[in-house]
Scaffold this motif. Structure first.
Motif, mmCIF file in Angstrom:
data_model
loop_
_atom_site.group_PDB
_atom_site.id
_atom_site.type_symbol
_atom_site.label_atom_id
_atom_site.label_comp_id
_atom_site.label_asym_id
_atom_site.label_seq_id
_atom_site.Cartn_x
_atom_site.Cartn_y
_atom_site.Cartn_z
ATOM 1 N N ASP A 98 0.504 4.183 -2.606
ATOM 2 C CA ASP A 98 0.074 5.511 -2.141
ATOM 3 C C ASP A 98 1.210 6.545 -2.081
ATOM 4 O OD1 ASP A 98 -2.417 4.476 -1.832
ATOM 5 O OD2 ASP A 98 -2.430 4.447 0.353
ATOM 6 N N ASP A 106 0.824 -1.210 0.000
ATOM 7 C CA ASP A 106 0.000 0.000 0.000
ATOM 8 C C ASP A 106 0.859 1.262 0.000
ATOM 9 O OD1 ASP A 106 -2.744 1.247 0.445
ATOM 10 O OD2 ASP A 106 -1.623 2.058 2.145
ATOM 11 N N ASP A 107 1.950 1.243 0.744
ATOM 12 C CA ASP A 107 2.775 2.448 0.837
ATOM 13 C C ASP A 107 3.478 2.763 -0.485
ATOM 14 O OD1 ASP A 107 1.878 3.007 3.306
ATOM 15 O OD2 ASP A 107 3.624 2.239 4.393
ATOM 16 N N ARG A 119 5.129 6.036 8.048
ATOM 17 C CA ARG A 119 4.210 5.057 8.645
ATOM 18 C C ARG A 119 4.757 4.707 10.021
ATOM 19 N NH1 ARG A 119 -0.304 2.378 7.413
ATOM 20 N NH2 ARG A 119 0.143 2.418 5.182
HETATM 21 MG MG MG Z 1 -2.153 4.041 2.309
#
Ligand code: MG
Ligand code: FPP
Length: 364
Positions: free
Chosen positions: A125, A121-122, A130
């Protein structure tokens, strides 16, 4: 290298809500009604290891014939054992509430699946931070982040197979396609065939909620369900565990979408306002759009023009979008708590209720 990269997010303090729920559900269902005639559950240390020999034999035998790989496997196995302090997977019984070795393993698998999805996801995105750390790909690059996510998922799959429970394997495997499906749905704010809307209608909310279930609810719901199955629970208890996790999971993501508008980046450990920057119309925006029709074109073009993000931010804060998102989360939270009623009273059930309530008031 893969080990280092895949451990990166585990080194920071995450909330660990998913493994916590699996363990509490294990305890809460350990005293609930049991299924008849199900084959016995593994309770001893058989589940505590990964069979590393399954993994590198064919390649390393071709390249090295000196037993190096066997030696490395021994080292890894002993390090793993020592790290856990001897016999980590003995059943844990407290106040008559039991956590089986398989439950503990399931809790680990659940966190590994979650973390592997975050690693991907990182990258998707373009995350900056995080858990208060630079995002994985900022430190190791995109390729390593993706490999590490795949690697963790592979290890989680092996551990899942080791549970030797076909029903749990099937359920947890289905979570993986749900995660991808949810992430894919998120790429589009609305269904392709939706006509342009002056205001968001029921379809828009349903689409958003379905995406929310797939992206966040499914893993929590199905790991709670699997935890009840591993306790050998009757079907009604299994179903209640699932309904609990499903509603809690949706409430959890709704609050996540709310926090993106309300807390500071320092508190959250990741940037705020990120959803708008990514073009996403979450619940606060959908509600605000019901009040301010001018949000429609901004949503349609995914806040891509200069000034769109700032304008949407202001309109969300001026509207009742944030309160209404919290009310919606509270509705799911209540449904989660209702589902707990089927379980006998215990400190674990109380704790599940407490976790559910705290989801609503969390600030990170
Ligand atoms: Mg994300
Ligand atoms: C975080 O959402 C992301 C998820 C909960 C799921 C992501 C799923 C994938 C990338 C599919 C691939 C799955 C696997 C198992 C490899 P968010 O971006 O809203 O939250 P954030 O603000 O914490 O980043």
């Amino acid at each position: 290298m893969l080990n280092t990269v895949s451990r990166y997010y585990f080194s920071a303090s995450g909330k660990h809500i998913r493994p916590l729920l699996v363990m509490l559900m294990a305890q809460a269902t350990s005293v609930a009604t049991k299924r008849q005639g199900r084959t016995s559950i593994l309770v001893d240390s058989d589940v505590d290891r990964i069979d590393y020999s399954l993994m590198d034999r064919s390649v390393t035998q071709n390249i090295h014939s000196d037993g190096e790989s066997r030696r490395v496997n021994q080292l890894i196995e002993s390090a793993t054992r020592d790290g856990h302090g001897g016999r980590p997977y003995a059943p844990h019984v407290k106040e008559g509430l039991t956590i089986l070795p398989t439950h503990r393993r399931l809790a680990e698998i659940t966190e590994m699946i979650h973390t592997s999805s975050l690693l991907h996801d990182d990258v998707i995105d373009h995350a900056e931070t995080r858990r208060g750390l630079p995002a994985i790909q900022k430190t190791f690059g995109n390729k390593m982040a993706i490999f590490a996510g795949d690697f963790l998922l592979a290890r989680a799959s092996m551990a899942l197979a080791r549970l030797r429970d076909p029903e749990v394997i099937e359920i947890m495997a289905s979570v993986l396609s749900d995660l991808v499906d949810g992430e894919f749905k998120q790429l589009k704010n609305l269904e392709d065939d939706d006509a342009p809307m002056a205001q968001p209608d029921e379809r828009a909310f349903n689409y958003y909620l379905e995406k929310t279930y797939l992206k966040t609810g499914s893993l929590i719901a199905k790991s709670c369900r699997s935890s009840a199955i591993l306790s050998n629970s009757t079907d009604d208890v299994v179903e209640a565990a699932y309904i609990y996790g499903r509603n809690l999971g949706i409430a959890f993501q709704l609050i996540d979408d709310l926090l993106d508008f309300t807390v500071s980046a320092a508190e959250l450990g990741k940037p705020v306002g990120a959803d708008l920057e990514l073009g996403l119309a979450t619940a606060p925006v959908l509600y605000a759009w019901q009040e301010y029709a001018q949000l429609g074109p901004l949503v349609a073009r995914k806040f891509s023009q200069e000034g769109d993000v700032a304008m949407a931010w202001d309109l969300v804060h001026k509207s009742e979008g944030l309160q209404r998102t919290k009310q919606l989360a509270s509705h799911y939270m209540e449904r989660a708590i209702e589902a707990l009623a089927i379980l006998p009273a215990s400190s674990a059930r109380d704790a599940l209720e407490h976790v559910t309530l705290s989801v609503l008031t969390r600030t990170k």
